[in-house]
Write an enzyme that holds these catalytic residues in place. Structure first.
Site, PDB file in Angstrom:
ATOM      1  N   ILE A 168      15.316  70.769 -24.987  1.00 34.02           N
ATOM      2  CA  ILE A 168      15.131  71.694 -23.871  1.00 34.02           C
ATOM      3  C   ILE A 168      16.403  72.516 -23.643  1.00 34.02           C
ATOM      4  CG2 ILE A 168      14.417  71.943 -21.458  1.00 34.02           C
ATOM      5  CD1 ILE A 168      12.304  70.725 -23.571  1.00 34.02           C
ATOM      6  N   GLU A 376      11.527  78.184 -30.556  1.00 36.71           N
ATOM      7  CA  GLU A 376      10.337  78.955 -30.137  1.00 36.71           C
ATOM      8  C   GLU A 376       9.325  79.054 -31.275  1.00 36.71           C
ATOM      9  OE1 GLU A 376      10.320  81.925 -27.251  1.00 36.71           O
ATOM     10  OE2 GLU A 376      12.205  81.279 -26.348  1.00 36.71           O
TER      11      GLU A 376
HETATM   12  N1  COS Z   1      -2.527  82.945 -26.415  1.00 36.90           N
HETATM   13  C1  COS Z   1      -3.469  82.373 -25.628  1.00 36.90           C
HETATM   14  N2  COS Z   1      -4.152  81.281 -26.021  1.00 36.90           N
HETATM   15  C2  COS Z   1      -3.846  80.742 -27.228  1.00 36.90           C
HETATM   16  C3  COS Z   1      -2.871  81.300 -28.077  1.00 36.90           C
HETATM   17  C4  COS Z   1      -2.195  82.465 -27.622  1.00 36.90           C
HETATM   18  N3  COS Z   1      -1.264  83.044 -28.367  1.00 36.90           N
HETATM   19  N4  COS Z   1      -2.784  80.556 -29.194  1.00 36.90           N
HETATM   20  C5  COS Z   1      -3.678  79.564 -29.075  1.00 36.90           C
HETATM   21  N5  COS Z   1      -4.309  79.679 -27.879  1.00 36.90           N
HETATM   22  C6  COS Z   1      -5.400  78.841 -27.375  1.00 36.90           C
HETATM   23  C7  COS Z   1      -6.571  78.909 -28.330  1.00 36.90           C
HETATM   24  O1  COS Z   1      -7.390  80.010 -28.004  1.00 36.90           O
HETATM   25  C8  COS Z   1      -7.244  77.596 -28.100  1.00 36.90           C
HETATM   26  O2  COS Z   1      -8.045  77.588 -26.947  1.00 36.90           O
HETATM   27  P1  COS Z   1      -9.674  77.807 -27.020  1.00 36.90           P
HETATM   28  O3  COS Z   1     -10.213  76.814 -27.962  1.00 36.90           O
HETATM   29  O4  COS Z   1     -10.070  77.587 -25.613  1.00 36.90           O
HETATM   30  O5  COS Z   1      -9.852  79.211 -27.499  1.00 36.90           O
HETATM   31  C9  COS Z   1      -6.114  76.636 -27.807  1.00 36.90           C
HETATM   32  O6  COS Z   1      -5.009  77.453 -27.378  1.00 36.90           O
HETATM   33  C10 COS Z   1      -5.696  75.836 -29.014  1.00 36.90           C
HETATM   34  O7  COS Z   1      -5.310  76.728 -30.027  1.00 36.90           O
HETATM   35  P2  COS Z   1      -5.160  76.311 -31.544  1.00 36.90           P
HETATM   36  O8  COS Z   1      -6.405  75.648 -32.020  1.00 36.90           O
HETATM   37  O9  COS Z   1      -4.650  77.473 -32.296  1.00 36.90           O
HETATM   38  O10 COS Z   1      -4.011  75.177 -31.428  1.00 36.90           O
HETATM   39  P3  COS Z   1      -3.247  74.370 -32.524  1.00 36.90           P
HETATM   40  O11 COS Z   1      -3.083  72.987 -32.054  1.00 36.90           O
HETATM   41  O12 COS Z   1      -3.833  74.613 -33.878  1.00 36.90           O
HETATM   42  O13 COS Z   1      -1.745  74.991 -32.457  1.00 36.90           O
HETATM   43  C11 COS Z   1       0.055  76.476 -32.946  1.00 36.90           C
HETATM   44  C12 COS Z   1      -1.430  76.288 -32.629  1.00 36.90           C
HETATM   45  C13 COS Z   1       0.494  75.799 -34.232  1.00 36.90           C
HETATM   46  C14 COS Z   1       0.182  77.957 -33.088  1.00 36.90           C
HETATM   47  C15 COS Z   1       0.899  75.965 -31.757  1.00 36.90           C
HETATM   48  O14 COS Z   1       0.876  74.540 -31.670  1.00 36.90           O
HETATM   49  C16 COS Z   1       2.346  76.415 -31.805  1.00 36.90           C
HETATM   50  O15 COS Z   1       2.655  77.569 -31.488  1.00 36.90           O
HETATM   51  N6  COS Z   1       3.251  75.515 -32.200  1.00 36.90           N
HETATM   52  C17 COS Z   1       4.665  75.788 -32.131  1.00 36.90           C
HETATM   53  C18 COS Z   1       5.154  75.429 -30.767  1.00 36.90           C
HETATM   54  C19 COS Z   1       6.474  76.055 -30.497  1.00 36.90           C
HETATM   55  O16 COS Z   1       6.669  77.241 -30.662  1.00 36.90           O
HETATM   56  N7  COS Z   1       7.413  75.227 -30.064  1.00 36.90           N
HETATM   57  C20 COS Z   1       8.721  75.685 -29.797  1.00 36.90           C
HETATM   58  C21 COS Z   1       9.217  75.051 -28.575  1.00 36.90           C
HETATM   59  S1  COS Z   1       8.973  75.984 -27.190  1.00 36.90           S
HETATM   60  S2  COS Z   1      10.698  76.819 -27.007  1.00 36.90           S
END
Ligand code: COS
Length: 395
Positions: A168, A376
């Site tokens: 964090i 991120e």
């Molecule tokens: N905006 C709005 N909703 C989103 C979205 C976006 N950009 N991306 C995904 N969602 C929604 C999807 O629409 C889905 O909901 P519905 O089924 O109701 O439509 C839900 O979230 C799950 O999405 P998805 O099936 O794509 O989820 P996954 O578990 O496959 O994960 C990734 C997607 C890999 C893209 C995600 O886990 C991710 O971004 N991981 C990295 C996390 C990260 O960046 N961590 C850094 C720390 S934070 S500083």
């Protein structure tokens, strides 16, 4: 009319920085030259959060410049926020995390929070009284954010949070946290995760020891612990079950700001390499006279230019909330951070043996650049996001 004689197309202005943006850039540069650049090496060496630099940013209203005016902020648009982060990162990547993380932590409130929640917290952020961090990742839930274990259980009018968050940024110095927690283990990413605001003074909340990192050392990174943290339902951001969508939508916007940070780091390294190549003499002339060096510098500059333009386009899309922001946020972050890593590594090469020692800034820039390919969302995750958008749209 444009310079080509054809009618000017107003669409061409969609992401062009305005005169106001450039004035902002100049004022940030002046502050950076006076208060931040002279401190950058020391901040890295001591790994201490730079409270003096934070105060200087607060005095100039640059610490959380995205906060809308109605909550006491400067009301900067997404491109202006990127310019601030870029210019600060050019001298000190760790310091540039102050405006970047304040946006990351508080954006969920702007995207989905109630008016009451915004009025409670955003003025405290805008005044510089408190900083705002974002708590999504966990020890076992990094790229697979949806596998988080932190639980929030409803108890009357309250929620009780238990779990651990990891990596964090700003932990400990921030007093406010957006925290994602599982509220329905069966639904998880599809309606089972909810977002909340947790305050540093909440009973049962604590912060772990700072990680000993390769770079961005002046920005603390710690674990957060939630041991029966009881918070009122009024601290919920958005609807119950809407948290994962809010978390992902937040990252769509803030990956653009990490792109801006990466462009700033790369530009700082390029500037140093160009200056050094003109001064450093070998074989009786400046090394900049050699074509081998000229081509290297030209490639570095072209990469930085391309990354910056992509980040600015993505910033305009973030400001407008365009439908293709998910793709552009991922692309901007990925291209710019890969550029920062390549350009800072090449800058060390230009500076040679001197580039490899701490008396010169490029080794710090190379270490700082690395995290932009990781946080991120790793660049492998950005490619997954980009590919999904590509295939969803065209498939
Ligand atoms: N905006 C709005 N909703 C989103 C979205 C976006 N950009 N991306 C995904 N969602 C929604 C999807 O629409 C889905 O909901 P519905 O089924 O109701 O439509 C839900 O979230 C799950 O999405 P998805 O099936 O794509 O989820 P996954 O578990 O496959 O994960 C990734 C997607 C890999 C893209 C995600 O886990 C991710 O971004 N991981 C990295 C996390 C990260 O960046 N961590 C850094 C720390 S934070 S500083």
């Amino acid at each position: 009319m444009s310079s080509t004689g054809s009618p000017a197309n107003p669409d061409f202005d969609l992401y062009r920085p305005t005169a106001e943006h450039e004035l902002l850039r100049e004022s940030v540069r002046a502050l950076v030259a006076d208060k931040i650049a002279p401190r950058a090496a020391e901040i890295d060496a001591t790994a201490q959060f730079p409270w003096d630099v934070y105060d200087a940013l607060v005095r100039s209203d640059l610490h959380a410049i995205h906060v809308p005016e109605q909550y006491g902020g400067a009301g900067a648009d997404a491109l202006a926020t990127c310019i601030v982060i870029e210019e600060v990162a050019r001298a000190c990547a760790a310091t540039s995390l102050i405006p970047a993380v304040n946006k990351l932590g508080s954006l969920p409130l702007l995207l989905a929070g109630t008016e009451q929640l915004r009025e409670t917290y955003l003025p405290r952020l805008a005044s510089g009284e408190e900083m705002f961090s974002y708590a999504l990742s966990e020890p076992e839930a990094g790229s697979d954010a949806g596998s988080m274990r932190t639980r929030a259980v409803r108890d009357g009018e309250d929620w009780v949070l238990d779990g651990t968050k990891r990596w964090i940024t700003g932990a400990g110095v921030s007093r406010l946290y957006t925290v994602l927690a599982v509220t329905d283990p069966d639904k998880r990413t599809r309606g089972g995760i909810t977002a909340f605001v947790v305050e540093a003074d909440d009973e049962g909340f604590s912060v772990g020891a700072p990680e000993k990192k390769l770079g961005i050392k002046g920005s603390p990174t710690c674990e957060l612990y939630f041991d029966g943290v009881r918070i009122p339902d009024s601290r919920r951001i958005g609807e119950v079950g809407e948290g994962f969508r809010i978390a992902m939508a937040t990252l769509d916007h803030t990956r653009v700001t990490i792109g801006a940070q990466a462009v700033g780091i790369a530009q700082g390294a390029l500037d140093y390499a160009v200056g050094y190549a003109k001064e450093r003499k070998q074989f009786g002339r400046p090394i900049a006279d050699f074509q081998g060096l000229q081509f290297l510098l030209a490639d570095m500059a072209m990469k930085v230019t391309a990354a910056r333009e992509l980040v600015y386009v993505a910033a305009a899309k973030s400001e407008r909330g365009d439908a293709d922001l998910t793709y552009f946020g991922a692309a901007a972050k990925c291209v710019a951070s890969d550029t920062a890593m390549a350009v800072t590594t090449d800058a060390v090469q230009v500076v040679g043996g001197y580039g490899y020692v701490k008396d010169y800034p490029v080794e710090r820039m190379m270490r700082d650049a690395k995290i932009t390919q990781i946080y991120e969302g790793t660049n492998q995750i950005q490619r997954i996001v980009a590919a999904r958008e590509l295939l969803r749209v065209t498939g």
